[in-house]
Design a protein around this motif. Structure first.
Motif, mmCIF file in Angstrom:
data_model
loop_
_atom_site.group_PDB
_atom_site.id
_atom_site.type_symbol
_atom_site.label_atom_id
_atom_site.label_comp_id
_atom_site.label_asym_id
_atom_site.label_seq_id
_atom_site.Cartn_x
_atom_site.Cartn_y
_atom_site.Cartn_z
ATOM 1 N N CYS A 1 55.495 -22.830 1.154
ATOM 2 C CA CYS A 1 56.515 -21.640 1.353
ATOM 3 C C CYS A 1 56.252 -21.661 2.989
ATOM 4 C CB CYS A 1 56.235 -20.556 0.955
ATOM 5 S SG CYS A 1 54.543 -20.040 0.843
ATOM 6 N N THR B 1 61.471 -22.150 6.334
ATOM 7 C CA THR B 1 62.822 -21.526 5.612
ATOM 8 C C THR B 1 64.014 -22.301 5.773
ATOM 9 O OG1 THR B 1 63.214 -20.252 7.901
ATOM 10 C CG2 THR B 1 61.815 -18.986 6.321
ATOM 11 N N LYS C 1 70.533 -24.533 -5.545
ATOM 12 C CA LYS C 1 70.680 -23.152 -5.932
ATOM 13 C C LYS C 1 69.592 -22.359 -6.337
ATOM 14 C CE LYS C 1 75.573 -23.601 -7.159
ATOM 15 N NZ LYS C 1 76.203 -22.190 -6.746
ATOM 16 N N GLU D 1 67.738 -21.608 -3.314
ATOM 17 C CA GLU D 1 68.211 -20.375 -2.310
ATOM 18 C C GLU D 1 67.897 -19.017 -2.958
ATOM 19 O OE1 GLU D 1 72.165 -22.038 -2.084
ATOM 20 O OE2 GLU D 1 71.847 -23.231 -0.274
ATOM 21 N N ASN D 2 67.873 -19.190 -4.233
ATOM 22 C CA ASN D 2 67.708 -17.797 -4.918
ATOM 23 C C ASN D 2 66.183 -17.451 -4.991
ATOM 24 O OD1 ASN D 2 70.574 -17.604 -5.549
ATOM 25 N ND2 ASN D 2 70.286 -18.711 -7.438
ATOM 26 N N ARG E 1 63.496 -18.722 -3.211
ATOM 27 C CA ARG E 1 62.777 -18.751 -1.617
ATOM 28 C C ARG E 1 63.661 -18.395 -0.629
ATOM 29 N NH1 ARG E 1 60.139 -23.149 -0.265
ATOM 30 N NH2 ARG E 1 59.502 -21.444 1.240
ATOM 31 N N SER E 2 64.954 -18.197 -0.855
ATOM 32 C CA SER E 2 65.707 -18.136 0.437
ATOM 33 C C SER E 2 65.603 -19.203 1.329
ATOM 34 C CB SER E 2 65.517 -16.730 1.179
ATOM 35 O OG SER E 2 65.629 -15.754 0.204
ATOM 36 N N LEU E 3 65.472 -20.409 0.834
ATOM 37 C CA LEU E 3 65.500 -21.599 1.624
ATOM 38 C C LEU E 3 66.746 -22.122 1.981
ATOM 39 C CD1 LEU E 3 63.851 -23.858 2.947
ATOM 40 C CD2 LEU E 3 63.571 -24.960 0.561
ATOM 41 N N ARG E 4 66.970 -22.382 2.986
ATOM 42 C CA ARG E 4 68.362 -22.893 3.393
ATOM 43 C C ARG E 4 68.248 -24.323 3.579
ATOM 44 N NH1 ARG E 4 69.484 -20.905 8.567
ATOM 45 N NH2 ARG E 4 69.300 -23.034 9.608
#
Length: 121
Positions: free
Chosen positions: A35, A38, A63, A66-67, A69-72
């Protein structure tokens, strides 16, 4: 804190084609535990082909990340055919709920009430 991470898929998999769901799952597995960043850059340079199975699992994993960890995830140096495959698969996900409408279930026992309800919608 490191905000970006890059993976060269050709070096990671040591091949030019990505064919299986397992490959997509293995690709994304470290992102669920690490983690420290980002944004993830996935470099598709030298990757010539991805199967629909790989693309499907890729989108599922993306998907999920993204949900959770909000990883782009950013796709870099991908051939048009790879982008088109990913877009085609993503569209199937986006259309699954497109025609779905959540609504309450009504029980109407009299024909007049059914008619009135149907005329109202």
């Amino acid at each position: 804190m490191k905000t970006e991470h890059s993976i060269d898929l050709y070096k990671y998999f040591k091949c030019t084609t990505l064919d299986s769901r397992d490959e997509a799952t293995n690709l994304f597995a470290p992102f669920f535990t690490d983690c420290c960043f980002t944004v993830a850059h996935l470099d598709f340079n030298n990757i010539e082909f991805i199967s629909r199975s790989f693309a499907d699992q890729f989108i599922k994993e993306q998907k999920s990340l993204e949900n959770i960890r909000s990883l782009r995830i950013e796709i870099v140096n991908a051939e048009n055919a790879i982008i088109e495959m990913l877009q085609a698969v993503r569209q199937t996900y986006d259309t699954h709920r497109k025609g779905v409408i959540d609504f309450a279930i009504y029980t109407l026992s009299e024909p007049e009430k059914i008619e009135k309800y149907l005329l109202a919608i």
